[in-house]
Each structure stands twice: as C-alpha cells, then as structure tokens.
Design an enzyme around this catalytic site. Structure first.
Site, PDB file in Angstrom:
ATOM      1  CB  CYS A   1     -12.672 -12.083 101.962  1.00 48.98           C
ATOM      2  SG  CYS A   1     -12.460 -11.362 100.202  1.00 48.98           S
TER       3      CYS A   1
ATOM      4  CB  CYS B   1     -10.225  -9.512 101.202  1.00 45.94           C
ATOM      5  SG  CYS B   1     -11.943  -9.159 101.048  1.00 45.94           S
TER       6      CYS B   1
END
Length: 106
Positions: A34, A31
């Site tokens: 993230c 991600c």
C-alpha cells in the site's frame, strides 16, 4: 488535486455520488505494498485532475466500506463510474501500469 480520504460515513458522497470517475484505494498503515503505490497514486491524482478523483480508504478505521466492497486483501483498487464499479484490481503495480489501467477503465 490531492487524494481524498474517505470514511465509512463519507464513502457514498465521495465515491458513489461523484460527478467524475473515482479510483478507490483500500489500504492500511501497516501494509507495505500500500505504501509502495501511495506516492504513485498521489502523482496520478495531480496529473489526472478533473478526469478522475482518487479516494483512499483506511480499512482499519473504516471496516464497513471495505466489507461492503468485499475487500479481502489490500491494496485493493476499484474504479467507479456513475456510482458503479467498472473495474478492480489487487496488489501493488508500477505507476505506468496503474495509469494505463485507470485510463482504460474510465
């Protein structure tokens, strides 16, 4: 204090049973957003040591904790106080925005 990695098995102990407020970051290795907020959360963990604990949960390795919290997209951030969710948000944000959200929530 550095961020703490929690698993499905340690989630309740690290988060719900904590003596201080906890910010939970549901994330995954693949991600991008993230990874953008990761360093900010590490810095905030050190700066706010004693006031808040920051716990990271890898959703790929720990699907039960994420499912329990109804996580649909990541990064998903939750603030727990006294074992209950008091605030949550999705998506990446600049460090200053994360810090003010955390401070308002605790």
């Amino acid at each position: 204090m550095a961020t703490v990695a929690a698993t499905d098995d340690t989630f309740d102990a690290e988060v719900r049973n904590s003596d201080i407020p906890v910010v939970v970051d549901f994330w995954a290795e693949w991600c991008g957003p993230c990874k953008q907020i990761g360093p900010s959360l590490e810095e905030l963990s050190a700066e706010m040591d004693g006031k808040v604990k920051i716990v990271k949960v890898d959703v790929d390795s720990n699907p039960n904790a994420a499912a329990q919290m109804g996580v649909r997209g990541i990064p998903a951030l939750f603030v727990f106080k006294d074992g209950e969710v008091v605030s949550n948000r999705n998506g990446a944000a600049p460090k200053a925005a994360l810090q003010s959200w955390i401070e308002e929530s605790i």
